[in-house]
Design an enzyme around this catalytic site. Sequence first.
Site, PDB file in Angstrom:
ATOM      1  N   ASP A  99       0.869  -1.175   0.000  1.00  0.00           N
ATOM      2  CA  ASP A  99       0.000   0.000   0.000  1.00  0.00           C
ATOM      3  C   ASP A  99       0.909   1.229   0.000  1.00  0.00           C
ATOM      4  OD1 ASP A  99      -1.601   2.155   0.690  1.00  0.00           O
ATOM      5  OD2 ASP A  99      -2.538   1.160   2.403  1.00  0.00           O
ATOM      6  N   ILE A 100       0.790   2.057  -1.008  1.00  0.00           N
ATOM      7  CA  ILE A 100       1.729   3.175  -1.174  1.00  0.00           C
ATOM      8  C   ILE A 100       1.627   4.180  -0.015  1.00  0.00           C
ATOM      9  CG2 ILE A 100       0.292   4.764  -2.534  1.00  0.00           C
ATOM     10  CD1 ILE A 100       2.795   5.031  -4.414  1.00  0.00           C
ATOM     11  N   VAL A 138      -6.165   4.510  -5.572  1.00  0.00           N
ATOM     12  CA  VAL A 138      -5.029   4.972  -4.774  1.00  0.00           C
ATOM     13  C   VAL A 138      -5.236   6.426  -4.324  1.00  0.00           C
ATOM     14  CG1 VAL A 138      -3.566   5.691  -6.739  1.00  0.00           C
ATOM     15  CG2 VAL A 138      -2.513   4.880  -4.638  1.00  0.00           C
ATOM     16  N   ASP A 139      -5.929   7.208  -5.118  1.00  0.00           N
ATOM     17  CA  ASP A 139      -6.241   8.607  -4.784  1.00  0.00           C
ATOM     18  C   ASP A 139      -7.044   8.665  -3.478  1.00  0.00           C
ATOM     19  OD1 ASP A 139      -6.513  11.341  -5.051  1.00  0.00           O
ATOM     20  OD2 ASP A 139      -7.828  11.274  -6.801  1.00  0.00           O
ATOM     21  N   THR A 176      -3.636   2.306 -14.440  1.00  0.00           N
ATOM     22  CA  THR A 176      -3.964   0.889 -14.709  1.00  0.00           C
ATOM     23  C   THR A 176      -5.170   0.388 -13.927  1.00  0.00           C
ATOM     24  OG1 THR A 176      -2.490   0.034 -12.990  1.00  0.00           O
ATOM     25  CG2 THR A 176      -1.550   0.371 -15.186  1.00  0.00           C
ATOM     26  N   GLY A 177      -5.802   1.245 -13.125  1.00  0.00           N
ATOM     27  CA  GLY A 177      -6.984   0.831 -12.373  1.00  0.00           C
ATOM     28  C   GLY A 177      -8.232   1.339 -13.066  1.00  0.00           C
TER      29      GLY A 177
HETATM   30  N1  AR6 Z   1      -1.353   1.550  -2.994  1.00  0.00           N
HETATM   31  C1  AR6 Z   1      -0.773   1.241  -4.178  1.00  0.00           C
HETATM   32  N2  AR6 Z   1      -1.464   1.008  -5.309  1.00  0.00           N
HETATM   33  C2  AR6 Z   1      -2.819   1.102  -5.228  1.00  0.00           C
HETATM   34  C3  AR6 Z   1      -3.501   1.431  -4.037  1.00  0.00           C
HETATM   35  C4  AR6 Z   1      -2.707   1.665  -2.882  1.00  0.00           C
HETATM   36  N3  AR6 Z   1      -3.258   1.976  -1.713  1.00  0.00           N
HETATM   37  N4  AR6 Z   1      -4.837   1.441  -4.306  1.00  0.00           N
HETATM   38  C5  AR6 Z   1      -4.981   1.125  -5.608  1.00  0.00           C
HETATM   39  N5  AR6 Z   1      -3.765   0.902  -6.171  1.00  0.00           N
HETATM   40  P1  AR6 Z   1      -6.349   3.722  -9.725  1.00  0.00           P
HETATM   41  P2  AR6 Z   1      -6.070   5.243 -12.227  1.00  0.00           P
HETATM   42  C6  AR6 Z   1      -3.424   0.546  -7.542  1.00  0.00           C
HETATM   43  O1  AR6 Z   1      -7.703   3.254 -10.109  1.00  0.00           O
HETATM   44  O2  AR6 Z   1      -6.290   4.017 -13.025  1.00  0.00           O
HETATM   45  C7  AR6 Z   1      -9.310   7.760  -9.015  1.00  0.00           C
HETATM   46  O3  AR6 Z   1     -10.687   7.853  -8.761  1.00  0.00           O
HETATM   47  C8  AR6 Z   1      -4.471  -0.074  -8.422  1.00  0.00           C
HETATM   48  O4  AR6 Z   1      -4.584  -1.471  -8.148  1.00  0.00           O
HETATM   49  O5  AR6 Z   1      -6.123   4.156  -8.311  1.00  0.00           O
HETATM   50  O6  AR6 Z   1      -4.939   6.160 -12.611  1.00  0.00           O
HETATM   51  C9  AR6 Z   1      -8.718   9.090  -9.424  1.00  0.00           C
HETATM   52  O7  AR6 Z   1      -9.312  10.174  -8.739  1.00  0.00           O
HETATM   53  C10 AR6 Z   1      -3.890   0.192  -9.798  1.00  0.00           C
HETATM   54  O8  AR6 Z   1      -2.883  -0.771 -10.097  1.00  0.00           O
HETATM   55  O9  AR6 Z   1      -5.849   4.956 -10.648  1.00  0.00           O
HETATM   56  C11 AR6 Z   1      -9.026   9.127 -10.895  1.00  0.00           C
HETATM   57  O10 AR6 Z   1     -10.349   9.549 -11.133  1.00  0.00           O
HETATM   58  C12 AR6 Z   1      -3.200   1.554  -9.631  1.00  0.00           C
HETATM   59  O11 AR6 Z   1      -3.094   1.757  -8.218  1.00  0.00           O
HETATM   60  C13 AR6 Z   1      -8.875   7.681 -11.315  1.00  0.00           C
HETATM   61  O12 AR6 Z   1      -9.136   6.906 -10.144  1.00  0.00           O
HETATM   62  C14 AR6 Z   1      -3.951   2.713 -10.257  1.00  0.00           C
HETATM   63  O13 AR6 Z   1      -5.340   2.543 -10.078  1.00  0.00           O
HETATM   64  C15 AR6 Z   1      -7.460   7.378 -11.764  1.00  0.00           C
HETATM   65  O14 AR6 Z   1      -7.417   6.061 -12.256  1.00  0.00           O
END
Ligand code: AR6
Length: 174
Positions: A10-11, A33-34, A118-119
């Site tokens: 978890d970052i 992650v946001d 990638t999420g």
């Molecule tokens: N620590 C590390 N990686 C994580 C964590 C964490 N706590 N939580 C999720 N990930 P995403 P995006 C991974 O969806 O695709 C938000 O609503 C996750 O498994 O967080 O850039 C923003 O406000 C994936 O591999 O970001 C934007 O609207 C990676 O982080 C939108 O989502 C990115 O997934 C951005 O989408």
Amino acid sequence: MAELIAVQGDITTMRVDAIVNAANTSLLGGGGVDGAIHRAAGPELLAECRKLGGCETGNGKATPGFHLPAKWVFHVVGPVWQGGGHDEDDLLSNCYQRCLELAKAHHVRSIAFPAISTGIYQFPPKRAARIAIDTVREHVDASDVEVVRFVCFDRETLEIYEHILEEPPRVPIG
Ligand code: AR6
């Protein structure tokens, strides 16, 4: 050359100078992650983000980390995957490059990246990991960063990163 390592976790728990947030153009929080970063940093982070006036895709802005172990958060906006014909690769690469510029400006020596886009934004994970690693390898030496952690939330992502990091760096021909 800085040390580039992939870890699973978890970052928000990372003890580094800066963590990177995969934000959206509003910079006012969201899911994934946001959401995790805003929860862990506390309400001060949203108050600070409100002052930033948003951010365009492929760019990023810095805030303090508030209650996080990390001193800084670099909020970048990755591209939404639309099939690959909308400049997604370059926009994703720009996010990593921008973070290294912010790292230099804030004297950051250790930085942790999530797998941006990638999420929720659905960028194909292998393609995204290659762009992340190639871009960091190309630009890290222009910063003062010594340690780069690619923080993978799940086992599959970790395996993708480990596989690419084990390959020798690609040297341009000619
Ligand atoms: N620590 C590390 N990686 C994580 C964590 C964490 N706590 N939580 C999720 N990930 P995403 P995006 C991974 O969806 O695709 C938000 O609503 C996750 O498994 O967080 O850039 C923003 O406000 C994936 O591999 O970001 C934007 O609207 C990676 O982080 C939108 O989502 C990115 O997934 C951005 O989408």
